[in-house]
Structures are given as C-alpha cells and as structure tokens.
Design an enzyme around this catalytic site. Structure first.
Site, PDB file in Angstrom:
ATOM      1  N   ASP A 148      -8.324  -1.940  -0.316  1.00 46.95           N
ATOM      2  CA  ASP A 148      -7.325  -2.162   0.721  1.00 46.95           C
ATOM      3  C   ASP A 148      -6.516  -0.880   0.933  1.00 46.95           C
ATOM      4  O   ASP A 148      -6.079  -0.249  -0.037  1.00 46.95           O
ATOM      5  CB  ASP A 148      -6.393  -3.309   0.312  1.00 46.95           C
ATOM      6  N   ILE A 149      -6.328  -0.499   2.196  1.00 47.31           N
ATOM      7  CA  ILE A 149      -5.498   0.666   2.496  1.00 47.31           C
ATOM      8  C   ILE A 149      -4.041   0.260   2.340  1.00 47.31           C
ATOM      9  O   ILE A 149      -3.570  -0.691   2.980  1.00 47.31           O
ATOM     10  CB  ILE A 149      -5.757   1.179   3.926  1.00 47.31           C
ATOM     11  N   GLU A 194      -7.988  -3.724   7.454  1.00 44.94           N
ATOM     12  CA  GLU A 194      -7.940  -2.471   6.701  1.00 44.94           C
ATOM     13  C   GLU A 194      -8.621  -2.594   5.351  1.00 44.94           C
ATOM     14  O   GLU A 194      -8.428  -1.748   4.468  1.00 44.94           O
ATOM     15  CB  GLU A 194      -6.485  -2.029   6.510  1.00 44.94           C
TER      16      GLU A 194
END
Length: 299
Positions: free
Chosen positions: A164-165, A208
C-alpha cells in the site's frame, strides 16, 4: 481447383493449368517428378504431409486431407487445402496412382491468424491494468486460484505481498489526480524492477494497493522481496510532501506465506497478508510486517 494426378509407379506428376497458376508458374505439359513437388512443401508441414499420405496409401485412412503450405515461385508461402485419394493399386495392394485437388486457402488462413492475434490482444487487455500496465485485479484472482491449486498439489509454499502506498489520499489532494496517476505508474515500474524470477507476479490490487504473488517462496524469501521493494522506493525518492511518514513516497507491506492444504482457501492467504499490512500501518508505515503465523493444516 488445382488438380494433380500422381502416377506413383512411374513417379510422374501431372497438374492442371489452375495448379500451375496457383504456384506462379507458366503452365507446362511436361510431367513433374515427385521430388520437385515435395521441394515446394513447407519443411514444417512435410512430416504431416508424409504421414497423412502413408496412412492413406497403406489403407489405414479412408482418404487424404490436410492443410499445408507450398512455396510460390516468387518466394512466398501459400496455404492449400489438399484432398486426395488412391485410385489404383497393384496386385499386392500397393498404391500406384493418386488423384488430388488443391484449394488456395491463404486468405482464410491469414484472416484466422489475424483473428487469433486480435483475440490474444483482447485477452491480454482483459487482465492488464489500463493505467499502470501491470496485471489487474482479475489477473490477480486468476493467478491466485491457479497457483494455489498448483502449490497444493506439489506441497510447495506460496507467498503474497500486499503493498500500500502510504497516505496516497493526501498525495492526490496535494498533487491532483493526474499527479496521482503518474505516481501509480512510476510505482508500478519501480515494483516491476523488484521481481527477479519468473515466479514473481506483480498486479494492481486496486486503488493505491499492489500485490506480488511469489511462487515456491517461503516467508524468508518473501521478506527479502519486501525489503527490496522498500529499498527501491526509498532510492527512487519520489516527492510526497503531504505524507505524514516521509518527504518521499513510501510503502507499507504485509507479507504472508503458506503451503496450501485441502481445508484452506486462497482467501485465507489474502486475509493473512491484509492483517500483516494493517500491522505495518499501525506500527508507523514505511515498513513490512510478516503475518504472525502461516496457515497450517487443521488436524
């Protein structure tokens, strides 16, 4: 139709005007030898032509029918549908004469080839994320199901990284959605450089979030890949001034690995990786966390 008459006993081949024209030659009345005829057959098709002829000549097949390529005088290949039948045999049952036809099917074969290419492109598009160019969620689901089954049969480990960003919503708010799309594309490219083996598959899971499926990989090997992802994104130094973790884009990664058993499901591995990802975020982000325990067979 191109017509041909092969006197096998005397090894002479007579073809009609259409057959000559089909091959790009000026019609001649002189009978041909089978060696010349065979030289026109595409080398890749020659074994099938020979096998089909022998099967029919020996009485093992009722007729002779196949599609193959022949060399045009100008050097290109044309496809023909060949039909033939033994019309005469000697007292020992050996084939002595064979009559056949050739139908030029080059255009049809070209159309089929183009159609197959188009279908292949459509199939590839259906499993490709349009923004980043990596596998999409559909591809992830397909790979997870198939590799889970394979790993279960072979009793080999299967690992999953959920990536996950960090604070991507804040990234979008600050840089705009076009900037966010550009970031996702760059992240996908960076993650693709982290894959070193054919059995390492990168997909965009959604939003994302990315996923890397690692075949024949235990938790230790998966941790190595996770650390590589963290190192690469740190080295890339993509600006993210709105992040609460760093001035640059960073990842939180959940790692899980298991050897699938009959009483477990692929979704269990995803749940373990998701739980580890949650822990990575809870512990401060910009790190990876391994699932506290791998899935085990329930006795």
């Amino acid at each position: 139709l191109g017509l041909w008459d092969w006197d096998i006993a005397n090894d002479t081949l007579t073809i009609n005007e259409r057959q000559w024209q089909m091959l790009g030659y000026i019609p001649e009345a002189t009978p041909l030898k089978s060696t010349f005829w065979h030289s026109l057959i595409h080398p890749e098709d020659a074994p099938a032509v020979q096998a089909t002829f022998l099967a029919h000549a020996k009485g093992l097949a009722a007729g002779y029918k196949l599609e193959h390529r022949m060399l045009h005088k100008e050097g290109h290949w044309l496809w023909v549908l060949s039909h033939a039948m033994v019309t005469e045999r000697d007292t020992a049952g050996r084939a002595t004469r064979m009559l056949g036809t050739h139908l030029d099917i080059t255009e049809r074969m070209q159309f089929q080839s183009e159609l197959q290419q188009a279908n292949a492109q459509l199939a590839q598009l259906s499993i490709t994320d349009g923004l980043t160019g990596v596998g999409n969620r559909r591809y992830f689901d397909q790979c997870l199901q198939s590799e889970w089954a394979r790993s279960a049969r072979q009793q080999q480990p299967l690992a999953l990284l959920m990536i996950d960003i960090d604070h991507f919503k804040r990234y979008n708010d600050h840089y705009g959605h076009q900037g966010g799309d550009a970031c996702l594309r760059e992240v996908a490219q960076i993650l693709s450089t982290c894959l070193c083996r054919p059995g390492e598959l990168l997909m965009r899971y959604g939003g994302e979030e990315f996923a890397i499926l690692l075949l024949d990989t235990d938790a230790v090997g998966a941790s190595v890949v996770a650390q590589r992802c963290l190192d690469r994104i740190r080295t890339a130094a993509l600006p993210h001034v709105a992040s609460l973790v760093s001035d640059c884009v960073s990842f939180s990664i959940g790692v899980a690995s298991t050897i699938p058993f009959q009483n477990t499901e692929p979704e269990d591995l995803v749940a373990q990786a998701d739980a580890a990802l949650y822990q990575a975020k809870h512990q401060g982000r910009a790190r990876y966390v391994c699932a506290p325990q791998v899935l085990t067979e329930t006795l």
